[in-house]
Scaffold this motif. Structure first.
Motif, PDB file in Angstrom:
ATOM      1  N   ASP A  29       0.837  -1.194   0.000  1.00 29.74           N
ATOM      2  CA  ASP A  29       0.000   0.000   0.000  1.00 29.74           C
ATOM      3  C   ASP A  29       0.874   1.248   0.000  1.00 29.74           C
ATOM      4  O   ASP A  29       1.850   1.336   0.764  1.00 29.74           O
ATOM      5  CB  ASP A  29      -0.897   0.029   1.236  1.00 29.74           C
ATOM      6  CG  ASP A  29      -2.005  -1.004   1.170  1.00 29.74           C
ATOM      7  OD1 ASP A  29      -2.301  -1.487   0.062  1.00 29.74           O
ATOM      8  OD2 ASP A  29      -2.577  -1.332   2.231  1.00 29.74           O
ATOM      9  N   GLY A  30       0.516   2.195  -0.820  1.00 32.80           N
ATOM     10  CA  GLY A  30       1.167   3.497  -0.802  1.00 32.80           C
ATOM     11  C   GLY A  30       0.287   4.497  -0.084  1.00 32.80           C
ATOM     12  O   GLY A  30      -0.902   4.633  -0.407  1.00 32.80           O
ATOM     13  N   THR A  31       0.850   5.187   0.907  1.00 32.52           N
ATOM     14  CA  THR A  31       0.145   6.228   1.657  1.00 32.52           C
ATOM     15  C   THR A  31       1.047   7.453   1.719  1.00 32.52           C
ATOM     16  O   THR A  31       2.135   7.465   1.141  1.00 32.52           O
ATOM     17  CB  THR A  31      -0.207   5.735   3.077  1.00 32.52           C
ATOM     18  OG1 THR A  31       0.972   5.200   3.692  1.00 32.52           O
ATOM     19  CG2 THR A  31      -1.272   4.640   3.025  1.00 32.52           C
ATOM     20  N   ALA A  32       0.611   8.489   2.421  1.00 31.04           N
ATOM     21  CA  ALA A  32       1.403   9.714   2.521  1.00 31.04           C
ATOM     22  C   ALA A  32       1.284  10.288   3.922  1.00 31.04           C
ATOM     23  O   ALA A  32       0.271  10.101   4.596  1.00 31.04           O
ATOM     24  CB  ALA A  32       0.945  10.739   1.485  1.00 31.04           C
ATOM     25  N   PHE A  33       2.335  11.021   4.376  1.00 33.77           N
ATOM     26  CA  PHE A  33       2.340  11.490   5.763  1.00 33.77           C
ATOM     27  C   PHE A  33       2.910  12.875   5.982  1.00 33.77           C
ATOM     28  O   PHE A  33       2.734  13.434   7.061  1.00 33.77           O
ATOM     29  CB  PHE A  33       3.117  10.508   6.645  1.00 33.77           C
ATOM     30  CG  PHE A  33       4.624  10.552   6.478  1.00 33.77           C
ATOM     31  CD1 PHE A  33       5.416  11.232   7.407  1.00 33.77           C
ATOM     32  CD2 PHE A  33       5.252   9.916   5.430  1.00 33.77           C
ATOM     33  CE1 PHE A  33       6.798  11.276   7.283  1.00 33.77           C
ATOM     34  CE2 PHE A  33       6.639   9.946   5.300  1.00 33.77           C
ATOM     35  CZ  PHE A  33       7.414  10.622   6.222  1.00 33.77           C
ATOM     36  N   SER A  34       3.596  13.475   5.038  1.00 35.17           N
ATOM     37  CA  SER A  34       4.266  14.742   5.329  1.00 35.17           C
ATOM     38  C   SER A  34       4.437  15.561   4.061  1.00 35.17           C
ATOM     39  O   SER A  34       4.691  15.008   2.980  1.00 35.17           O
ATOM     40  CB  SER A  34       5.645  14.476   5.944  1.00 35.17           C
ATOM     41  OG  SER A  34       6.400  15.675   6.078  1.00 35.17           O
ATOM     42  N   GLU A  35       4.339  16.877   4.214  1.00 33.94           N
ATOM     43  CA  GLU A  35       4.761  17.769   3.143  1.00 33.94           C
ATOM     44  C   GLU A  35       6.292  17.807   3.094  1.00 33.94           C
ATOM     45  O   GLU A  35       6.963  17.160   3.891  1.00 33.94           O
ATOM     46  CB  GLU A  35       4.189  19.176   3.383  1.00 33.94           C
ATOM     47  CG  GLU A  35       2.714  19.303   3.045  1.00 33.94           C
ATOM     48  CD  GLU A  35       2.441  19.348   1.543  1.00 33.94           C
ATOM     49  OE1 GLU A  35       3.397  19.166   0.746  1.00 33.94           O
ATOM     50  OE2 GLU A  35       1.286  19.568   1.164  1.00 33.94           O
ATOM     51  N   ALA A  36       6.834  18.571   2.167  1.00 34.46           N
ATOM     52  CA  ALA A  36       8.286  18.738   2.075  1.00 34.46           C
ATOM     53  C   ALA A  36       8.831  19.333   3.370  1.00 34.46           C
ATOM     54  O   ALA A  36       8.107  20.006   4.112  1.00 34.46           O
ATOM     55  CB  ALA A  36       8.633  19.633   0.892  1.00 34.46           C
ATOM     56  N   VAL A  37      10.109  19.076   3.655  1.00 32.61           N
ATOM     57  CA  VAL A  37      10.760  19.594   4.859  1.00 32.61           C
ATOM     58  C   VAL A  37      11.847  20.588   4.458  1.00 32.61           C
ATOM     59  O   VAL A  37      12.385  20.522   3.358  1.00 32.61           O
ATOM     60  CB  VAL A  37      11.349  18.447   5.710  1.00 32.61           C
ATOM     61  CG1 VAL A  37      10.239  17.569   6.251  1.00 32.61           C
ATOM     62  CG2 VAL A  37      12.343  17.613   4.899  1.00 32.61           C
ATOM     63  N   PRO A  38      12.199  21.526   5.355  1.00 27.43           N
ATOM     64  CA  PRO A  38      13.145  22.598   5.004  1.00 27.43           C
ATOM     65  C   PRO A  38      14.604  22.203   5.153  1.00 27.43           C
ATOM     66  O   PRO A  38      15.331  22.718   5.999  1.00 27.43           O
ATOM     67  CB  PRO A  38      12.764  23.712   5.982  1.00 27.43           C
ATOM     68  CG  PRO A  38      12.313  22.979   7.200  1.00 27.43           C
ATOM     69  CD  PRO A  38      11.599  21.742   6.690  1.00 27.43           C
ATOM     70  N   GLY A  39      15.059  21.235   4.361  1.00 29.67           N
ATOM     71  CA  GLY A  39      16.479  20.917   4.334  1.00 29.67           C
ATOM     72  C   GLY A  39      16.970  20.038   5.452  1.00 29.67           C
ATOM     73  O   GLY A  39      18.186  19.847   5.591  1.00 29.67           O
ATOM     74  N   THR A  40      16.096  19.467   6.268  1.00 25.63           N
ATOM     75  CA  THR A  40      16.535  18.600   7.350  1.00 25.63           C
ATOM     76  C   THR A  40      15.524  17.492   7.592  1.00 25.63           C
ATOM     77  O   THR A  40      14.318  17.707   7.454  1.00 25.63           O
ATOM     78  CB  THR A  40      16.750  19.379   8.661  1.00 25.63           C
ATOM     79  OG1 THR A  40      17.107  18.467   9.711  1.00 25.63           O
ATOM     80  CG2 THR A  40      15.497  20.136   9.069  1.00 25.63           C
ATOM     81  N   GLY A  41      16.035  16.312   7.950  1.00 27.80           N
ATOM     82  CA  GLY A  41      15.171  15.203   8.332  1.00 27.80           C
ATOM     83  C   GLY A  41      15.317  14.882   9.801  1.00 27.80           C
ATOM     84  O   GLY A  41      15.067  13.754  10.233  1.00 27.80           O
ATOM     85  N   ALA A  42      15.698  15.883  10.603  1.00 29.17           N
ATOM     86  CA  ALA A  42      15.971  15.649  12.026  1.00 29.17           C
ATOM     87  C   ALA A  42      14.744  15.169  12.782  1.00 29.17           C
ATOM     88  O   ALA A  42      14.875  14.508  13.814  1.00 29.17           O
ATOM     89  CB  ALA A  42      16.516  16.930  12.677  1.00 29.17           C
ATOM     90  N   GLY A  43      13.555  15.480  12.297  1.00 31.50           N
ATOM     91  CA  GLY A  43      12.343  15.045  12.969  1.00 31.50           C
ATOM     92  C   GLY A  43      11.894  13.651  12.593  1.00 31.50           C
ATOM     93  O   GLY A  43      10.890  13.174  13.113  1.00 31.50           O
ATOM     94  N   PHE A  44      12.615  12.988  11.689  1.00 30.09           N
ATOM     95  CA  PHE A  44      12.268  11.635  11.273  1.00 30.09           C
ATOM     96  C   PHE A  44      13.165  10.620  11.990  1.00 30.09           C
ATOM     97  O   PHE A  44      14.183  10.976  12.580  1.00 30.09           O
ATOM     98  CB  PHE A  44      12.426  11.489   9.754  1.00 30.09           C
ATOM     99  CG  PHE A  44      11.542  12.392   8.948  1.00 30.09           C
ATOM    100  CD1 PHE A  44      10.266  12.725   9.370  1.00 30.09           C
ATOM    101  CD2 PHE A  44      11.990  12.926   7.746  1.00 30.09           C
ATOM    102  CE1 PHE A  44       9.445  13.559   8.624  1.00 30.09           C
ATOM    103  CE2 PHE A  44      11.187  13.755   6.975  1.00 30.09           C
ATOM    104  CZ  PHE A  44       9.909  14.069   7.414  1.00 30.09           C
ATOM    105  N   ALA A  45      12.791   9.360  11.889  1.00 34.19           N
ATOM    106  CA  ALA A  45      13.507   8.318  12.627  1.00 34.19           C
ATOM    107  C   ALA A  45      14.970   8.187  12.208  1.00 34.19           C
ATOM    108  O   ALA A  45      15.820   7.819  13.019  1.00 34.19           O
ATOM    109  CB  ALA A  45      12.797   6.974  12.459  1.00 34.19           C
TER     110      ALA A  45
END
Length: 291
Positions: free
Chosen positions: A94-110
């Motif tokens: 299954d393909g789903t979605a969870f976030s808009e684009a981020v401002p140059g950092t993925g620090a909030g992701f796992a």
């Protein structure tokens, strides 16, 4: 960690988010036989990396051109066979979605990447727990396309980087950024069948490896985040000692630290580079990357 199953969205989706929060449901529709959508495994976000501050204005001005170049590289990479250091095969889910684009950092992701280039600030995804591989999936890329009869767009192949974990997703499922989901499917976030393959995205990454010390360090224990490596890291050594990798991509040095410090990096494809720094306990750009 937030307790709601709804992920944060920008102002443009405020009404949808408010409805989602009130009803206690995820953004992407769920079949009745599935549990609630997974929360991102959020890690503490430090202040902006000096590299981000230095290039922020330039990225804003040139980001579209950089992203377009990366998109061309992605299209070329998608046509190549899967390299031997990646799992082979075509996967479905299954393909789903969870976030808009981020401002140059993925620090909030796992995966805790403290920097994402303009292309991967938009083109990212969360992988399901069975294929998370205890965090080894971080920094790998996948090329995905929609195979659901409901998709207005069929067969468009788009490359994204794994930057997050979807704990409740079943094997084969992928939770995309909203821009990627719409690019692949032609629809607002829903739950549609996709197929995908692991792919090599090294040609889409330029510049040097970035070092960010983790908070909470002391003379007997230090840990470091690394971002922007062309290939996922297999191992890191600091002054000859192999660092312990956390599932959430900080690398631990549980011993007294001597300076200057030499970092030795080995990528999953066997490539090796090293860099020596006077002070490893500050945010900095290391003048190396894999070829």
């Amino acid at each position: 960690m937030p307790t709601s199953p709804c992920r944060l969205l920008p102002l443009a989706a405020l009404l949808l988010l408010a409805d989602c929060a009130a009803a206690g449901r995820p953004l992407s529709p769920q079949p009745e036989n599935l549990g609630p959508s997974a929360e991102p495994n959020v890690t503490a976000q430090d202040g902006p990396h000096p590299f981000l501050q230095r290039v922020g204005a330039a990225t804003a001005a040139a980001g579209e051109g950089v992203a377009a170049s990366a998109g061309a590289a992605a299209a070329a990479a998608a046509a190549l066979p899967t390299p031997s250091w990646l799992p082979a095969g075509t996967f479905s889910g299954d393909g789903t979605a969870f976030s808009e684009a981020v401002p140059g950092t993925g620090a909030g992701f796992a995966c805790s990447f403290r920097y994402l280039n303009p292309y991967f600030s938009t083109h990212f995804a969360a992988i399901n727990k069975p294929m998370w591989d205890e965090g080894a999936a971080c920094g790998r890329c996948i090329t995905a396309w929609c195979v659901d009869d409901r998709c207005p767009i069929q067969g468009k192949r788009v490359t994204v980087m794994v930057t997050d974990l979807c704990p409740e997703c079943k094997e084969g499922d992928v939770d995309f950024s909203i821009p990627v989901y719409r690019e692949i499917t032609g629809m607002w976030p829903h739950r549609l069948r996709v197929q995908w393959e692991w792919s090599d995205c090294s040609a889409m990454i330029d510049g040097d490896i970035l070092l960010t010390p983790k908070d909470g360090i002391n003379p007997q224990w230090q840990a470091f985040y690394f971002a922007n490596a062309k290939y996922p890291l297999k191992s890191v050594r600091l002054n000859g000692m192999e660092l312990q990798r956390s599932e959430f991509q900080f690398w631990v040095h549980p011993a007294p630290l001597s300076k200057p410090a030499t970092f030795e990096f080995e990528a999953v494809n066997g490539a090796k580079v090293s860099a020596t720094v006077d002070d490893p306990l500050r945010n900095q750009t290391l003048p190396v990357n894999f070829q």
